[in-house]
Design an enzyme around this catalytic site. Structure first.
Site, PDB file in Angstrom:
ATOM      1  N   SER A 125      19.338   2.566   8.363  1.00 55.28           N
ATOM      2  CA  SER A 125      18.717   1.389   8.987  1.00 55.28           C
ATOM      3  C   SER A 125      19.191   1.338  10.437  1.00 55.28           C
ATOM      4  O   SER A 125      20.248   1.889  10.761  1.00 55.28           O
ATOM      5  CB  SER A 125      19.189   0.130   8.251  1.00 55.28           C
ATOM      6  OG  SER A 125      18.792  -1.028   8.947  1.00 55.28           O
ATOM      7  N   TYR A 175      25.856  -5.530   3.609  1.00 58.04           N
ATOM      8  CA  TYR A 175      24.747  -4.564   3.733  1.00 58.04           C
ATOM      9  C   TYR A 175      24.999  -3.586   4.871  1.00 58.04           C
ATOM     10  O   TYR A 175      24.869  -2.371   4.685  1.00 58.04           O
ATOM     11  CB  TYR A 175      23.442  -5.335   3.971  1.00 58.04           C
ATOM     12  CG  TYR A 175      22.252  -4.437   4.249  1.00 58.04           C
ATOM     13  CD1 TYR A 175      21.748  -3.596   3.264  1.00 58.04           C
ATOM     14  CD2 TYR A 175      21.632  -4.421   5.499  1.00 58.04           C
ATOM     15  CE1 TYR A 175      20.656  -2.763   3.513  1.00 58.04           C
ATOM     16  CE2 TYR A 175      20.538  -3.607   5.756  1.00 58.04           C
ATOM     17  CZ  TYR A 175      20.055  -2.779   4.759  1.00 58.04           C
ATOM     18  OH  TYR A 175      18.979  -1.950   5.002  1.00 58.04           O
TER      19      TYR A 175
END
Ligand SMILES: NC(=O)c1ccc[n+]([C@@H]2O[C@H](COP(=O)([O-])OP(=O)(O)OC[C@H]3O[C@@H](n4cnc5c(N)ncnc54)[C@H](OP(=O)(O)O)[C@@H]3O)[C@@H](O)[C@H]2O)c1
Length: 289
Positions: A134, A147
């Site tokens: 990401s 996360y």
């Protein structure tokens, strides 16, 4: 050239779109996931579809056996480690079990699946491992600590693996999506619910705003196809890049983050997340000088 590609978490979002896109491009796609109904739909669309929970060693073993059967013992040309989800919430409040589960899927699951398919690639002297990280593997938002920690781990493991296995003809690439229109936000908000529902939490006011912030962000979400195309480039390029940011516009986020003073970046991100108090940017800059 047509490749045999296994994708984890292919039952929705980026993984599903990548599976259908790569299939339409003439590749042999083995779509995997946990949702039987979504797997059946992929089978109907002409793809191979197998049940795979990346946190379950028995499921990984079974998938490897099934891949051997499908490919007559050849194995995979490319593995796309895409399965993952986002755990949101203040680090002080998140339960150990939730944080461990986040790492089990996003980090240990990815490593276990990689270890299952890498030996055949190494033995053959060719293979591609494509890890979906990401932009959040290079820039951190408040309330996303757990996360982001998993995606920073994916980045570090991918960088090391890339250098370790190139000698065997295996290339490793990282895909860094920006904000993409998938089931990701709904899953994240689902995990957050039990923390939002605690009115005694010192973070209650901030968490109460999370829904609104997610809705505002959703307007800027890109379609998964940009990510699917980046995945294909990582698989078919003769010399794949170490990183593909998708859509490309998101590469400015990490650049700005590295160029601006960190306390100023913190101030902006705290404002965006609705975290009140602390120093103004003028104080922050003075402190950095
Ligand atoms: N959407 C974004 O804005 C964005 C941005 C940057 C990075 N990413 C990354 O992109 C990847 C795909 O996410 P997405 O946006 O496409 O979200 P999504 O629509 O929620 O898809 C996530 C997929 O991962 C699967 N999955 C979760 N845990 C699994 C497990 N234990 N075993 C097998 N599959 C599992 C889900 O299956 P189930 O339906 O069975 O849960 C689902 O198919 C993730 O790694 C995510 O971190 C997304």
């Amino acid at each position: 050239m047509s490749q045999t590609i296994l994708i984890t978490g292919a039952t929705s979002g980026i993984g599903r779109d990548a599976a259908l896109y790569l299939h339409s491009r003439g590749h042999t796609v083995i779509a995997t996931g946990r949702n039987e109904r979504a797997l059946a739909e992929l089978r109907e669309a002409g793809l191979h579809a197998l049940r795979l929970d990346v946190t379950d060693p028995a499921s990984i073993d079974e998938t490897r056996r099934e891949v051997d059967a499908i490919t007559d013992g050849y194995g995979l040309d490319a593995l796309v480690n895409n399965a993952g989800y986002g755990l949101l919430g203040p680090l002080e409040m998140l339960s150990d079990a939730d944080v461990r589960a986040q790492f089990e899927t996003n980090v240990f699951g990815l490593l276990a699946v990689t270890r299952a398919f890498l030996p055949a690639m190494r033995g053959r002297g060719y293979g591609r491992i494509v890890n979906v990280s990401s932009v959040g593997g290079r820039i951190v938002f408040p309330l996303g600590g757990a996360y982001h920690a998993t995606k920073y781990a994916v980045e570090a493991m991918s960088d090391a693996l890339r250098m370790e296995v190139r000698q065997f003809g295996v290339e490793v690439a990282i895909i860094e999506p920006g904000y993409i229109d998938t089931g990701f936000t709904a899953t994240t908000m689902g995990h957050l619910e039990k923390y939002v529902d605690d009115p005694s939490s010192p973070y209650a006011d901030t968490l109460a705003m999370a829904d609104g912030a997610a809705a505002k962000l959703a307007r800027f979400a890109a379609k998964p196809r940009a990510v699917s195309k980046a995945i294909e480039r990582a698989i078919v390029s003769r010399y794949p890049s170490a990183r593909y940011v998708a859509p490309w516009i998101n590469m400015f986020g990490p650049w700005i983050r590295y160029l601006m003073p960190e306390r100023l970046v913190d101030w902006v991100l705290r404002k965006v997340a609705g975290l009140a108090g602390g120093q103004s940017p003028a104080h922050a800059l003075a402190a950095d000088a």
